[in-house]
Design a protein around this motif. Structure first.
Motif, PDB file in Angstrom:
ATOM      1  N   GLY A  40       0.647  -1.215  -0.215  1.00  0.00           N
ATOM      2  CA  GLY A  40       0.004   0.036   0.180  1.00  0.00           C
ATOM      3  C   GLY A  40       0.927   1.143  -0.016  1.00  0.00           C
ATOM      4  N   PRO A  41       0.441   2.225   0.726  1.00  0.00           N
ATOM      5  CA  PRO A  41       1.149   3.539   0.735  1.00  0.00           C
ATOM      6  C   PRO A  41       2.711   3.489   1.259  1.00  0.00           C
ATOM      7  CG  PRO A  41      -0.640   3.750   2.143  1.00  0.00           C
ATOM      8  CD  PRO A  41      -0.631   2.256   1.685  1.00  0.00           C
ATOM      9  N   LEU A  42       2.988   2.187   1.918  1.00  0.00           N
ATOM     10  CA  LEU A  42       4.504   2.188   2.552  1.00  0.00           C
ATOM     11  C   LEU A  42       5.404   1.771   1.348  1.00  0.00           C
ATOM     12  CD1 LEU A  42       3.848  -0.222   5.545  1.00  0.00           C
ATOM     13  CD2 LEU A  42       4.549   2.256   5.624  1.00  0.00           C
ATOM     14  N   GLY A  43       4.915   1.235  -0.007  1.00  0.00           N
ATOM     15  CA  GLY A  43       5.666   0.998  -1.073  1.00  0.00           C
ATOM     16  C   GLY A  43       5.913  -0.380  -1.105  1.00  0.00           C
ATOM     17  N   GLU A  44       6.215  -0.938  -2.430  1.00  0.00           N
ATOM     18  CA  GLU A  44       6.207  -2.362  -2.685  1.00  0.00           C
ATOM     19  C   GLU A  44       7.559  -3.063  -1.818  1.00  0.00           C
ATOM     20  OE1 GLU A  44       7.373  -4.762  -6.397  1.00  0.00           O
ATOM     21  OE2 GLU A  44       5.877  -3.244  -6.786  1.00  0.00           O
ATOM     22  N   ASP A  45       8.353  -2.422  -1.534  1.00  0.00           N
ATOM     23  CA  ASP A  45       9.489  -2.989  -0.903  1.00  0.00           C
ATOM     24  C   ASP A  45       9.693  -2.434   0.672  1.00  0.00           C
ATOM     25  OD1 ASP A  45      10.233  -4.471  -3.184  1.00  0.00           O
ATOM     26  OD2 ASP A  45      11.389  -2.692  -3.818  1.00  0.00           O
ATOM     27  N   SER A  46       8.833  -1.676   1.226  1.00  0.00           N
ATOM     28  CA  SER A  46       8.938  -1.381   2.365  1.00  0.00           C
ATOM     29  C   SER A  46       8.007  -2.112   3.466  1.00  0.00           C
ATOM     30  CB  SER A  46       8.329   0.308   2.441  1.00  0.00           C
ATOM     31  OG  SER A  46       9.477   0.944   1.819  1.00  0.00           O
ATOM     32  N   PHE A  47       8.214  -2.259   4.728  1.00  0.00           N
ATOM     33  CA  PHE A  47       7.464  -2.844   5.622  1.00  0.00           C
ATOM     34  C   PHE A  47       7.737  -2.101   6.990  1.00  0.00           C
ATOM     35  CE2 PHE A  47      11.296  -5.103   6.286  1.00  0.00           C
ATOM     36  CZ  PHE A  47      11.381  -5.588   7.411  1.00  0.00           C
ATOM     37  N   PHE A  48       6.663  -2.417   7.860  1.00  0.00           N
ATOM     38  CA  PHE A  48       7.123  -1.915   9.205  1.00  0.00           C
ATOM     39  C   PHE A  48       6.798  -3.119  10.324  1.00  0.00           C
ATOM     40  CE2 PHE A  48       4.988  -0.814  13.263  1.00  0.00           C
ATOM     41  CZ  PHE A  48       5.711   0.052  13.791  1.00  0.00           C
ATOM     42  N   ARG A  49       7.486  -3.197  11.353  1.00  0.00           N
ATOM     43  CA  ARG A  49       7.498  -4.370  12.197  1.00  0.00           C
ATOM     44  C   ARG A  49       7.761  -3.716  13.559  1.00  0.00           C
ATOM     45  NH1 ARG A  49      10.211 -10.341  12.610  1.00  0.00           N
ATOM     46  NH2 ARG A  49      10.000 -10.535  14.815  1.00  0.00           N
ATOM     47  N   ALA A  50       6.843  -4.256  14.571  1.00  0.00           N
ATOM     48  CA  ALA A  50       7.170  -4.104  16.072  1.00  0.00           C
ATOM     49  C   ALA A  50       6.867  -5.252  16.903  1.00  0.00           C
ATOM     50  CB  ALA A  50       6.326  -2.752  16.281  1.00  0.00           C
ATOM     51  N   ASP A  51       7.771  -5.448  17.601  1.00  0.00           N
ATOM     52  CA  ASP A  51       7.581  -6.516  18.733  1.00  0.00           C
ATOM     53  C   ASP A  51       7.440  -5.908  19.958  1.00  0.00           C
ATOM     54  OD1 ASP A  51       8.426  -9.182  17.247  1.00  0.00           O
ATOM     55  OD2 ASP A  51       9.587  -7.793  16.467  1.00  0.00           O
ATOM     56  N   LEU A  52       6.142  -5.749  20.700  1.00  0.00           N
ATOM     57  CA  LEU A  52       5.975  -5.396  21.959  1.00  0.00           C
ATOM     58  C   LEU A  52       5.283  -6.317  22.900  1.00  0.00           C
ATOM     59  CD1 LEU A  52       5.080  -1.997  20.121  1.00  0.00           C
ATOM     60  CD2 LEU A  52       7.186  -2.390  21.490  1.00  0.00           C
ATOM     61  N   ALA A  53       5.253  -5.787  24.207  1.00  0.00           N
ATOM     62  CA  ALA A  53       4.839  -6.484  25.359  1.00  0.00           C
ATOM     63  C   ALA A  53       3.097  -6.640  25.311  1.00  0.00           C
ATOM     64  CB  ALA A  53       5.228  -5.609  26.676  1.00  0.00           C
ATOM     65  N   THR A  54       2.167  -5.703  24.691  1.00  0.00           N
ATOM     66  CA  THR A  54       0.857  -5.847  24.711  1.00  0.00           C
ATOM     67  C   THR A  54       0.471  -5.444  23.173  1.00  0.00           C
ATOM     68  OG1 THR A  54       0.541  -3.338  25.217  1.00  0.00           O
ATOM     69  CG2 THR A  54       0.863  -4.995  27.169  1.00  0.00           C
ATOM     70  N   PRO A  55      -0.840  -6.101  23.071  1.00  0.00           N
ATOM     71  CA  PRO A  55      -1.347  -5.649  21.756  1.00  0.00           C
ATOM     72  C   PRO A  55      -1.787  -4.368  21.659  1.00  0.00           C
ATOM     73  CG  PRO A  55      -2.803  -6.932  23.043  1.00  0.00           C
ATOM     74  CD  PRO A  55      -1.518  -6.886  23.746  1.00  0.00           C
ATOM     75  N   ASP A  56      -2.072  -3.477  22.763  1.00  0.00           N
ATOM     76  CA  ASP A  56      -2.304  -2.082  22.736  1.00  0.00           C
ATOM     77  C   ASP A  56      -0.906  -1.341  22.115  1.00  0.00           C
ATOM     78  OD1 ASP A  56      -4.925  -2.317  23.136  1.00  0.00           O
ATOM     79  OD2 ASP A  56      -4.753  -1.673  25.298  1.00  0.00           O
ATOM     80  N   ALA A  57       0.100  -1.918  22.604  1.00  0.00           N
ATOM     81  CA  ALA A  57       1.366  -1.214  22.279  1.00  0.00           C
ATOM     82  C   ALA A  57       1.802  -1.320  20.805  1.00  0.00           C
ATOM     83  CB  ALA A  57       2.455  -1.615  23.184  1.00  0.00           C
ATOM     84  N   CYS A  58       1.275  -2.634  20.423  1.00  0.00           N
ATOM     85  CA  CYS A  58       1.521  -2.703  18.741  1.00  0.00           C
ATOM     86  C   CYS A  58       0.635  -1.709  17.927  1.00  0.00           C
ATOM     87  CB  CYS A  58       1.112  -4.308  18.636  1.00  0.00           C
ATOM     88  SG  CYS A  58       2.499  -5.449  19.161  1.00  0.00           S
ATOM     89  N   LEU A  59      -0.611  -1.822  18.296  1.00  0.00           N
ATOM     90  CA  LEU A  59      -1.756  -0.934  17.793  1.00  0.00           C
ATOM     91  C   LEU A  59      -1.135   0.476  17.775  1.00  0.00           C
ATOM     92  CD1 LEU A  59      -4.300  -0.677  16.423  1.00  0.00           C
ATOM     93  CD2 LEU A  59      -5.399  -0.631  18.620  1.00  0.00           C
ATOM     94  N   ASP A  60      -0.683   0.999  18.966  1.00  0.00           N
ATOM     95  CA  ASP A  60      -0.212   2.491  19.035  1.00  0.00           C
ATOM     96  C   ASP A  60       0.969   2.650  18.049  1.00  0.00           C
ATOM     97  OD1 ASP A  60      -2.190   3.062  20.973  1.00  0.00           O
ATOM     98  OD2 ASP A  60      -0.794   2.712  22.559  1.00  0.00           O
ATOM     99  N   SER A  61       1.864   1.629  17.995  1.00  0.00           N
ATOM    100  CA  SER A  61       3.068   1.906  17.145  1.00  0.00           C
ATOM    101  C   SER A  61       2.582   1.910  15.831  1.00  0.00           C
ATOM    102  CB  SER A  61       4.088   0.738  17.556  1.00  0.00           C
ATOM    103  OG  SER A  61       3.651  -0.471  16.661  1.00  0.00           O
ATOM    104  N   LEU A  62       1.568   1.211  15.332  1.00  0.00           N
ATOM    105  CA  LEU A  62       1.341   1.161  14.106  1.00  0.00           C
ATOM    106  C   LEU A  62       0.554   2.377  13.669  1.00  0.00           C
ATOM    107  CD1 LEU A  62       0.776  -0.481  11.370  1.00  0.00           C
ATOM    108  CD2 LEU A  62      -1.259  -1.435  12.291  1.00  0.00           C
ATOM    109  N   LEU A  63      -0.050   2.825  14.553  1.00  0.00           N
ATOM    110  CA  LEU A  63      -0.945   4.168  14.451  1.00  0.00           C
ATOM    111  C   LEU A  63      -0.001   5.270  14.379  1.00  0.00           C
ATOM    112  CD1 LEU A  63      -4.199   3.762  16.531  1.00  0.00           C
ATOM    113  CD2 LEU A  63      -3.923   3.620  14.058  1.00  0.00           C
ATOM    114  N   ALA A  64       1.129   5.185  14.801  1.00  0.00           N
ATOM    115  CA  ALA A  64       2.095   6.327  15.074  1.00  0.00           C
ATOM    116  C   ALA A  64       3.000   6.390  13.418  1.00  0.00           C
ATOM    117  CB  ALA A  64       2.926   6.118  15.954  1.00  0.00           C
ATOM    118  N   ILE A  65       3.026   5.416  12.670  1.00  0.00           N
ATOM    119  CA  ILE A  65       3.825   5.690  11.473  1.00  0.00           C
ATOM    120  C   ILE A  65       3.019   6.455  10.392  1.00  0.00           C
ATOM    121  CG2 ILE A  65       4.966   3.348  11.930  1.00  0.00           C
ATOM    122  CD1 ILE A  65       3.528   2.226   9.651  1.00  0.00           C
TER     123      ILE A  65
END
Length: 65
Positions: A40-65
């Motif tokens: 999508g908007p990240l581009g064909e060769d781009s990705f974002f990954r987060a390994d965190l302690a809680t599902p909410d922390a993952c969701l927050d990190s995703l919303l911050a990009i």
């Protein structure tokens, strides 16, 4: 917005999303939740990954990009 709503919203924009919990990491008391998004908007060769302690922390990190 909950995780499923966000995943659907992202998919509608061409983004592939993986949201996972690792049982071994839970037992070891390590960051067990992971989110990966690509495409999508990240581009064909781009990705974002987060390994965190809680599902909410993952969701927050995703919303911050």
């Amino acid at each position: 917005m909950d995780v499923l709503e966000l995943m659907k919203w992202l998919a509608e924009r061409g983004v592939t999303t993986v949201f996972k919990v690792d049982g071994d990491r839970v037992i070891e008391r390590r960051a067990a939740w992971m989110v990966i998004v690509s495409g999508g908007p990240l581009g064909e060769d781009s990705f974002f990954r987060a390994d965190l302690a809680t599902p909410d922390a993952c969701l927050d990190s995703l919303l911050a990009i």
